[in-house]
Write a protein that holds these residues in place. Sequence first.
Motif, PDB file in Angstrom:
ATOM      1  N   TYR A  63     -85.334 -51.920 -96.661  1.00 50.31           N
ATOM      2  CA  TYR A  63     -83.982 -51.489 -97.012  1.00 50.31           C
ATOM      3  C   TYR A  63     -82.955 -52.422 -96.365  1.00 50.31           C
ATOM      4  CZ  TYR A  63     -86.536 -47.222 -98.212  1.00 50.31           C
ATOM      5  OH  TYR A  63     -87.442 -46.326 -98.746  1.00 50.31           O
ATOM      6  N   THR A  64     -83.162 -52.723 -95.093  1.00 53.63           N
ATOM      7  CA  THR A  64     -82.268 -53.654 -94.400  1.00 53.63           C
ATOM      8  C   THR A  64     -82.292 -55.016 -95.075  1.00 53.63           C
ATOM      9  OG1 THR A  64     -82.825 -52.509 -92.334  1.00 53.63           O
ATOM     10  CG2 THR A  64     -81.705 -54.631 -92.140  1.00 53.63           C
ATOM     11  N   PHE A  65     -83.477 -55.439 -95.483  1.00 55.14           N
ATOM     12  CA  PHE A  65     -83.689 -56.735 -96.136  1.00 55.14           C
ATOM     13  C   PHE A  65     -82.803 -56.887 -97.367  1.00 55.14           C
ATOM     14  CE2 PHE A  65     -86.231 -59.070 -99.397  1.00 55.14           C
ATOM     15  CZ  PHE A  65     -86.232 -60.323 -98.807  1.00 55.14           C
ATOM     16  N   VAL A  82     -79.185 -44.342 -96.860  1.00 58.87           N
ATOM     17  CA  VAL A  82     -79.182 -45.800 -96.698  1.00 58.87           C
ATOM     18  C   VAL A  82     -77.781 -46.359 -96.945  1.00 58.87           C
ATOM     19  CG1 VAL A  82     -80.053 -47.976 -97.636  1.00 58.87           C
ATOM     20  CG2 VAL A  82     -81.631 -46.088 -97.236  1.00 58.87           C
ATOM     21  N   TYR A  83     -77.142 -45.920 -98.050  1.00 55.47           N
ATOM     22  CA  TYR A  83     -75.772 -46.363 -98.333  1.00 55.47           C
ATOM     23  C   TYR A  83     -74.804 -45.871 -97.257  1.00 55.47           C
ATOM     24  CZ  TYR A  83     -76.512 -48.327-103.017  1.00 55.47           C
ATOM     25  OH  TYR A  83     -76.890 -49.113-104.079  1.00 55.47           O
ATOM     26  N   TYR A  84     -74.993 -44.641 -96.815  1.00 60.04           N
ATOM     27  CA  TYR A  84     -74.149 -44.054 -95.766  1.00 60.04           C
ATOM     28  C   TYR A  84     -74.202 -44.892 -94.500  1.00 60.04           C
ATOM     29  CZ  TYR A  84     -73.444 -40.928 -91.739  1.00 60.04           C
ATOM     30  OH  TYR A  84     -73.069 -40.389 -90.538  1.00 60.04           O
ATOM     31  N   THR A  85     -75.410 -45.261 -94.088  1.00 61.09           N
ATOM     32  CA  THR A  85     -75.572 -46.085 -92.883  1.00 61.09           C
ATOM     33  C   THR A  85     -74.886 -47.433 -93.056  1.00 61.09           C
ATOM     34  OG1 THR A  85     -77.695 -45.002 -92.428  1.00 61.09           O
ATOM     35  CG2 THR A  85     -77.251 -47.078 -91.290  1.00 61.09           C
ATOM     36  N   ASN A  86     -75.068 -48.043 -94.205  1.00 58.35           N
ATOM     37  CA  ASN A  86     -74.437 -49.342 -94.474  1.00 58.35           C
ATOM     38  C   ASN A  86     -72.913 -49.236 -94.451  1.00 58.35           C
ATOM     39  OD1 ASN A  86     -74.983 -52.222 -95.358  1.00 58.35           O
ATOM     40  ND2 ASN A  86     -73.629 -51.577 -97.000  1.00 58.35           N
ATOM     41  N   ASP A  87     -72.375 -48.073 -94.836  1.00 58.78           N
ATOM     42  CA  ASP A  87     -70.922 -47.870 -94.883  1.00 58.78           C
ATOM     43  C   ASP A  87     -70.302 -47.648 -93.507  1.00 58.78           C
ATOM     44  OD1 ASP A  87     -70.770 -48.192 -97.587  1.00 58.78           O
ATOM     45  OD2 ASP A  87     -70.540 -46.066 -98.068  1.00 58.78           O
ATOM     46  N   ASP A 127     -72.299 -55.921 -87.380  1.00 52.91           N
ATOM     47  CA  ASP A 127     -73.190 -56.521 -86.392  1.00 52.91           C
ATOM     48  C   ASP A 127     -74.235 -55.546 -85.857  1.00 52.91           C
ATOM     49  OD1 ASP A 127     -71.235 -55.046 -85.158  1.00 52.91           O
ATOM     50  OD2 ASP A 127     -71.068 -56.348 -83.407  1.00 52.91           O
ATOM     51  N   GLU A 128     -74.160 -54.267 -86.285  1.00 53.53           N
ATOM     52  CA  GLU A 128     -75.146 -53.278 -85.845  1.00 53.53           C
ATOM     53  C   GLU A 128     -75.875 -52.624 -87.011  1.00 53.53           C
ATOM     54  OE1 GLU A 128     -74.173 -51.336 -81.731  1.00 53.53           O
ATOM     55  OE2 GLU A 128     -72.568 -50.815 -83.118  1.00 53.53           O
ATOM     56  N   ARG A 129     -75.728 -53.164 -88.209  1.00 55.09           N
ATOM     57  CA  ARG A 129     -76.335 -52.522 -89.379  1.00 55.09           C
ATOM     58  C   ARG A 129     -77.859 -52.533 -89.327  1.00 55.09           C
ATOM     59  NH1 ARG A 129     -72.212 -54.963 -93.870  1.00 55.09           N
ATOM     60  NH2 ARG A 129     -70.638 -53.308 -93.749  1.00 55.09           N
ATOM     61  N   VAL A 130     -78.433 -53.622 -88.848  1.00 53.59           N
ATOM     62  CA  VAL A 130     -79.890 -53.667 -88.725  1.00 53.59           C
ATOM     63  C   VAL A 130     -80.361 -52.533 -87.821  1.00 53.59           C
ATOM     64  CG1 VAL A 130     -81.855 -55.006 -87.871  1.00 53.59           C
ATOM     65  CG2 VAL A 130     -80.039 -56.139 -89.167  1.00 53.59           C
ATOM     66  N   LYS A 131     -79.658 -52.371 -86.702  1.00 54.05           N
ATOM     67  CA  LYS A 131     -79.989 -51.316 -85.753  1.00 54.05           C
ATOM     68  C   LYS A 131     -79.775 -49.932 -86.370  1.00 54.05           C
ATOM     69  CE  LYS A 131     -78.603 -52.230 -81.635  1.00 54.05           C
ATOM     70  NZ  LYS A 131     -77.650 -52.436 -80.522  1.00 54.05           N
ATOM     71  N   GLY A 132     -78.656 -49.764 -87.090  1.00 55.16           N
ATOM     72  CA  GLY A 132     -78.346 -48.483 -87.708  1.00 55.16           C
ATOM     73  C   GLY A 132     -79.388 -48.078 -88.737  1.00 55.16           C
ATOM     74  N   GLN A 133     -79.793 -49.022 -89.602  1.00 55.68           N
ATOM     75  CA  GLN A 133     -80.814 -48.714 -90.602  1.00 55.68           C
ATOM     76  C   GLN A 133     -82.152 -48.418 -89.920  1.00 55.68           C
ATOM     77  OE1 GLN A 133     -80.280 -48.061 -93.601  1.00 55.68           O
ATOM     78  NE2 GLN A 133     -78.531 -49.238 -94.358  1.00 55.68           N
ATOM     79  N   ALA A 134     -82.425 -49.126 -88.820  1.00 57.98           N
ATOM     80  CA  ALA A 134     -83.669 -48.870 -88.078  1.00 57.98           C
ATOM     81  C   ALA A 134     -83.674 -47.449 -87.526  1.00 57.98           C
ATOM     82  CB  ALA A 134     -83.825 -49.877 -86.942  1.00 57.98           C
TER      83      ALA A 134
END
Length: 390
Positions: free
Chosen positions: A113-115, A318-323, A328-335
């Motif tokens: 998803y992060t990819f 997934v969209y919520y996290t990206n929003d 700079d922390e999205r990778v961490k947030g999706q994880a």
Amino acid sequence: MYIKYIFIQIFYWALSCSTYAFANSYFTYKGFGISDVGNVLAISSLISVIIQPLMAKLIEKNKNFTVKKFIIHSLFIIAITSIVIFSINNKLLILIFYVILVTSLLNAQTYLYTFIFEYINSGYKVNFGFARGVGSVSFAMTSLFLGKVGDKIGFSFIPILAFVLSIILILLILSFNNLENKIKEYKKNDKNEKDSIIDFFKRNKHFTLVLVGIVFIMMTHSLINTFMLNITESLGKGSEEVGIGLMIAAMVELPVMYLIVYLNKKLGYVNLFKIFAISFVVKILITILSVLTNNIYLFYIAQFTQSSAYAIYLPATVYYTNDVINEDERVKGQAYMGITSIIGGILGNFLGGVIIEKSSVIIMLYFTLLIGIIGMFIILLAAQKMNLKE
């Protein structure tokens, strides 16, 4: 590129279905106990929970280590362990290598998803919901195939299938253009040293509340799916009915996942979160009713709630996290969002196996209902506090 990502979803969810969803069938065929299945999946999930945040931190800080490379490494481990599992007969070693396989599978899932969101955020046009929905169709077809074939010839072929699928996935991931240059740009920006998990949660308090609710909701998802064979056996059925049930659940996901962006514009994440939380509980209630009345058709009807439960949950979160998480922390947030699902799996897999062995399937389902209600109320509370960029 969009088409290639759709194929990644197709082959990944075929892989997940065969090695995770049918783990119970595989281990039962090999002569393992119910608790062995739960323990393997729970231990795998626990290890994945430890690994994923460490990898997120490494990816954020190390210019030479990317999401793409981590996924490839995870898939390579799956390929190797699949061959080992197929080649050995020692039960302890099978359990150990299956733990490694499932750990790598879970790691790859979150970072897939992060990819793709790295590409979406870089300007590539990708309908994530549709691609993920096609993955659900693949899961459905694989479920039907495995249920029918496994009932006739057994499940010893699953490791070989996993090997083939993981190799195909590696080749697909390698075919993507690198984004290292763009990714390295924000990796160089270390003005904010956001290394502490506690600091991250303090900065994102509402996100943290959502994560807690998701843990409970995903416990119910795990309890129903991992022990679906035990549910169908309590109805006098078997693996073929598991395959049909998983196929129904996966098939109904595609239309909703395809429309998730449209649904968000019309309803907003607040209402979408409410809908999926309530739907998970409704699914449990119908499943309980199917066992109490010994009605396989009610069990099938319960699977249709997937269209408003998991089909909304996955793309919406997934969209919520990206929003809501800073770039700079999205990778961490999706994880972390992926980890909550895995933690739910840990608890569900471990407790489900214990409850069924100590008591019965119906008691396990009552427990699932209780957990689902707790998760539903936490998500409803979190939804009231949402203030998203819609």
